[in-house]
Design an enzyme around this catalytic site. Structure first.
Site, short mmCIF file in Angstrom:
data_model
loop_
_atom_site.label_atom_id
_atom_site.label_comp_id
_atom_site.label_asym_id
_atom_site.label_seq_id
_atom_site.Cartn_x
_atom_site.Cartn_y
_atom_site.Cartn_z
N LYS A 690 13.54 2.60 4.20
CA LYS A 690 12.29 2.05 3.68
C LYS A 690 11.89 0.80 4.45
O LYS A 690 12.73 0.11 5.03
CB LYS A 690 12.44 1.72 2.19
CG LYS A 690 12.73 2.94 1.33
CD LYS A 690 12.92 2.56 -0.13
CE LYS A 690 13.21 3.79 -0.98
NZ LYS A 690 13.44 3.44 -2.41
N VAL A 691 10.58 0.51 4.43
CA VAL A 691 10.04 -0.68 5.09
C VAL A 691 9.38 -1.56 4.02
O VAL A 691 8.59 -1.07 3.22
CB VAL A 691 9.02 -0.31 6.19
CG1 VAL A 691 8.51 -1.56 6.87
CG2 VAL A 691 9.66 0.63 7.21
N ASP A 810 9.37 9.49 20.78
CA ASP A 810 8.69 9.81 19.52
C ASP A 810 7.35 9.10 19.48
O ASP A 810 7.01 8.44 18.49
CB ASP A 810 9.56 9.41 18.33
CG ASP A 810 9.07 10.04 17.02
OD1 ASP A 810 8.28 11.01 17.09
OD2 ASP A 810 9.48 9.58 15.94
#
Length: 988
Positions: A690-691, A810
């Site tokens: 999570k951020v 990516d």
């Protein structure tokens, strides 16, 4: 000695290894100089006497000398072989669609016997040799589809007998040269799709009296077609499309009586379509789309034996002449986006093999002509946004050739012919927003190619037939706003490719059938406003890509499945049902309150859905006692907790500090970070964790990525390795590099209990979230262009300026973050590779590099990616900026954005891929950036430019859109002028 004597005896009896003639030896040198991965030259055997039977070789039947070498699409690569020019009687050299690279050497002019030189669709670069006119017999020169640069050499005006000159699809600059008028033998002049500087068509080109084909599409031309062109009496094809030509359509074309094709589309022609078409009896194709034409379509134009008529995206009005129905050759007619009125001619399609009819977005009315498929050839029928009325003709129910049908937003009524439901080749059937009634026919089982069925906003009734479950290619089924009844069909769960199911606002009843978890591609499920009942199946929680779920206004009962917490929903609506119990913890928040209203049995104080209910007063003392006891326990617990935490916090801080590592001078305390890691501060999440958004005491804002702990209870070793490597890779890369377009890593923490990274905070989030949200329309083109250039400079730094180089692996819009001024920075280096690590063995499947829609095509046959893969992914990002589309969209079917853009460009042109929110003022620059994106998504990695080259191309596109005064490399002001000294057009 005996073995030696035996060897000598055998050696002396072996004939010479080769008796090949001299021309064959030259061709052997050619073979040695080229790479031949497809073994196209495998039969070029040096043991043969002559090369005349080799693949691609033709010899003169009398002299047996090599007269031609023709090797199209043979996958040959390498520099141009000079040994070809040693074949003294070689008259034709044709190597189209190969990978001949480097520059074309001036020595090619030594092939003095050549009459044909075709090197089109190769990888040639650099300037065109000035010596090519030295070949005295050359009649056909084709260099289309390369990367040749510079101006067309002035020496080209001295060709003696040249008949065909093909230079289309290169990177040539300068202007369309008037000196080519000296080559009066020219029959075909092809200069299209080159970035020439703005200029007019040279009047001198009207002296090419033998010219039959003039193709100057997208050559940055402006002004009007010169009057001198009326002298091109042999001209059969005139293509000046995709320029900025203006004025009215010139009447001089009526003197070119040999014309078969006229392409004027995407210019700025104005006024009415002039009279005089009866002179052009040979005309078969006329396209004046995307101009500013007004008035009616002339009757005499429609009386010609046209094969195609394209006049879409103008401001034409009036009635379509009945004479168009008498054309015996008409197979394509596109008139969409005009103001045409009246009915379509009754006999349209009766006398011609009509294949495509698109009259969308007009003001047509009346009935659909019954003979549109009279010759059995109709493939596309597009009638959307008109006021057609009446029923669908029964004859269309027998039109087996149909593949696309769009009748949306008309006033059509009555029952749909039974056969129409089951047409075997139809992939798109759009009947929404009409007045159709009746049932969906069981014959729909015959429509095995159907991928989109859209019948919403009609009056269809009856049950949904079980046969619809046999349409295994179905991707979208939208039938909202009808009167469909009966149960939810069990067979719908067999549609494994289904992505959208919208059956809202009907009268369906019964339960959602078991097996719905088999709809693994489903991302939108809307069953709102029906009479469905029973419990919500737990299986819905296993639909991993579902992001829209609306089951409101039904009679669902029971508890809300906890499995719904597995979904990443953008929209959730379970309101107005009979649900009971509690709300899953992840949804027990104020933001989801409206998703659960209208369920009297639901109770959750977090969202205030229910009021406290107190029984009779005899139980009041029990509640009071319970609250008092809970209060006492709470006070004791708080005191104990405070005492314990004082010692624990000191120990924990000391342990964390020992593992803390900073990469910049920090203006905040490390311990503040931990205090900000609450669920209320989450701003994003991904596979790695999570951020959080952390607002610190000094007012500074940072972003904190907390890596997910490895799950030792059942997690695979691969997933544990990913978590570890993702953290370490980001630290290894971001900790060392510094660039204005790479997100900054402030510090990191790695302990046994937590792994976190602290970045600079980017207030505008990711490009993907902003571009594809409701705010995407607010991103104007200058901002999008700046984002593209910033991101390109960041990637160029990684590829070319880092030692060793770094491959991101990516690249996607969600990994491009935007600061407060919409400056772009590359982020998320969790799968990046540094230096030689790029060339090591492919990673395990648990760490496949790249995201769906961005992965380069070569990944299909190798798990290895390199900087060319980054460039492909960046090309997709450019296409997102230009089109406003997501990389994967249900409108694309099985294609991604890259394939959709390529296909649409070929069939409909550039305007059809542009984001409609973009200001047309920047159209030329947008087209340039689109071209850069197309270079980046080339299927062959070798054809993709380097990131340094991409930056250069973007910078050149920026200069071309700046005012006429700009700075040069020395920082001094440099004036820019137009060829005629005017201030019209783009900057030179």
């Amino acid at each position: 000695m005996l073995p030696l004597l035996l060897f000598l005896h055998l050696y002396l009896r072996i004939p010479p290894t080769s008796s090949l003639n001299q021309e064959g030896l030259y061709l052997q040198q050619v073979k040695l100089s080229l790479s031949d991965p497809s073994a196209s030259l495998s039969d070029w055997n040096p043991r043969h006497d002559t090369p005349c039977n080799w693949t691609g070789i033709t010899c003169d039947p009398l002299t047996h000398s090599v007269s031609s070498v023709i090797l199209p699409s043979a996958s040959l690569s390498g520099p141009f072989p000079a040994f070809f020019c040693r074949l003294p009687f070689l008259s034709a050299l044709s190597l189209p669609n190969n990978s001949i690279n480097s520059s074309l050497p001036p020595s090619v002019s030594a092939c003095r016997s050549l009459t044909l030189l075709d090197l089109s669709e190769n990888l040639l670069a650099g300037p065109i040799p000035r010596t090519l006119p030295d070949m005295p017999n050359l009649k056909h020169l084709n260099l289309d589809g390369n990367s040749l640069t510079g101006e067309i050499p002035e020496s080209f005006g001295s060709f003696r007998g040249l008949e065909t000159l093909g230079l289309a699809g290169n990177l040539l600059t300068g202007t369309v040269p008037g000196f080519l008028s000296n080559v009066t033998s020219l029959k075909s002049l092809q200069l299209a799709y080159n970035p020439f500087r703005p200029g007019r068509l040279a009047p001198r080109l009207g002296n090419l009296s033998n010219l039959e084909t003039l193709w100057v599409s997208q050559c940055n031309l402006w002004g009007q077609i010169p009057e001198t062109f009326s002298r091109l009496s042999r001209l059969t094809s005139l293509d000046v499309s995709n320029n900025r030509l203006n004025g009215s359509i010139p009447t001089l074309i009526f003197r070119l009586t040999s014309l078969v094709q006229i392409e004027l589309f995407n210019n700025s022609f104005t006024g009415e379509i002039p009279a005089g078409w009866s002179n052009l009896t040979a005309l078969r194709n006329f396209d004046a789309s995307m101009n500013r034409l007004v008035g009616a379509i002339p009757d005499e134009l429609c009386e010609l034996p046209l094969a195609s008529l394209f006049l879409y995206e103008n401001e034409l009005e009036g009635v379509l002449p009945d004479s168009i129905a008498r054309s015996p050759n008409l197979f394509e007619m596109k008139l969409f986006t005009n103001r045409l009125t009246g009915s379509l001619p009754t006999d349209l399609g009766k006398n011609s093999p009509l294949q495509i009819l698109d009259v969308s977005e007009n003001q047509f009315s009346g009935k659909i002509p019954p003979n549109l498929c009279g010759k059995g050839a109709l493939v596309e029928l597009l009638l959307i946004y008109n006021t057609f009325s009446g029923e669908i003709p029964v004859s269309l129910g027998q039109c087996w050739s149909l593949s696309r049908v769009r009748m949306r937003s008309n006033r059509l009524s009555g029952k749909v012919p039974a056969g129409f439901w089951g047409l075997p080749h139809v992939s798109l059937l759009d009947l929404r927003e009409n007045l159709f009634s009746g049932n969906i026919s069981h014959i729909i089982s015959g429509a095995f190619n159907l991928s989109t069925l859209s019948i919403s906003q009609n009056r269809f009734s009856g049950v949904i037939p079980n046969e619809i479950g046999s349409l295994r290619n179905l991707i979208e089924f939208s039938a909202s706003g009808n009167k469909l009844s009966g149960p939810f069909p069990d067979t719908l769960v067999h549609l494994g490719l289904l992505q959208k199911l919208d059956l809202s606002k009907n009268e369906l009843s019964g339960r959602i059938p078991t097996g719905i978890k088999s709809l693994v591609q489903l991302n939108e499920l809307n069953l709102a406003d029906n009479r469905l009942s029973g419990e919500i199946p737990d299986e819905i929680g296993s639909l991993s890509v579902l992001n829209y779920l609306d089951l409101s206004e039904n009679f669902f009962s029971g508890k809300i499945p906890l499995t719904l917490q597995n979904l990443k929903l953008n929209t959730l609506n379970l309101s107005s049902n009979d649900l009971t119990g509690g709300i899953p913890p992840n949804y027990a928040k104020e933001v989801y309150r409206d998703s659960f209203v209208g369920n009297s049995g639901l109770c959750d104080d977090l969202v205030g859905l229910c009021a406290q209910k107190i029984g009779d007063k005899s139980h009041l003392w029990i509640l009071v006692s319970m609250f008092m006891l809970a209060g006492i326990v709470f006070v004791i617990g708080v005191v104990w907790f405070v005492l314990k935490c004082r010692n624990l916090k000191k120990t924990k801080k000391a342990a964390i500090m020992s593992k803390w590592r900073s990469f910049h001078k920090l203006g905040f305390s490390e311990f503040e970070i931990l205090d900000c890691l609450s669920e209320d501060n989450i701003i994003g999440s991904g596979a790695s964790g999570k951020v959080y958004k952390a607002v610190l005491s000094n007012g500074e804002v940072v972003a904190v990525k907390l890596f997910a702990r490895s799950n030792t209870d059942g997690a695979t070793s691969a997933s544990i390795s990913w978590d570890k490597n993702g953290f370490e890779i980001e630290v290894e890369t971001l900790g060392k590099i510094r660039h204005k377009n790479i997100v900054r890593l402030w510090c990191c923490c790695n302990t046994e209990t937590s792994k976190l990274l602290v970045y600079e905070y980017m207030p505008n989030g990711s490009l993907g979230d902003l571009l594809h949200s409701s705010k995407g329309g607010l991103l104007e083109w200058p901002t999008r262009f700046r984002i593209a250039l910033d991101a390109a400079e960041g990637l160029s730094y990684l590829h070319h300026d880092c030692v060793p180089p770094i491959v991101h692996r990516d690249v996607k819009s969600n990994n491009i973050l935007l600061d407060g001024e919409f400056g772009a920075k590359i982020a998320d280096f969790g799968v990046a590779k540094i230096g030689d690590a790029v060339n090591q063995e492919a990673d395990s499947m648990s760490v496949i590099a790249g995201s769906c829609g961005y992965i380069a095509p070569e990944y299909a046959y190798t798990l290895r990616v390199n900087e060319k893969s980054d460039i492909y992914s960046f090309g997709v990002v450019i296409l997102e900026l230009v089109t406003g589309r997501r990389p994967i969209d249900q409108d694309f079917g099985e294609k991604g954005l890259a394939a959709w853009v390529s296909t649409t460009l070929e069939s409909k042109g550039r305007e059809q891929v542009l984001d409609p929110h973009l200001d047309s003022t920047y159209r030329e620059q947008i087209f340039r950036v689109l071209d850069i994106g197309l270079l980046c998504i080339s299927p062959l990695p070798i054809n993709r430019p380097s990131m340094r080259r991409v930056v250069k191309l973007l910078q050149e596109a920026r200069v071309d859109n700046e005012p006429k005064t700009a700075t040069n490399k020395d920082g001094k002001l440099s004036p820019y002028y137009y060829e005629d000294g005017s201030d019209q057009g783009s900057v030179v």
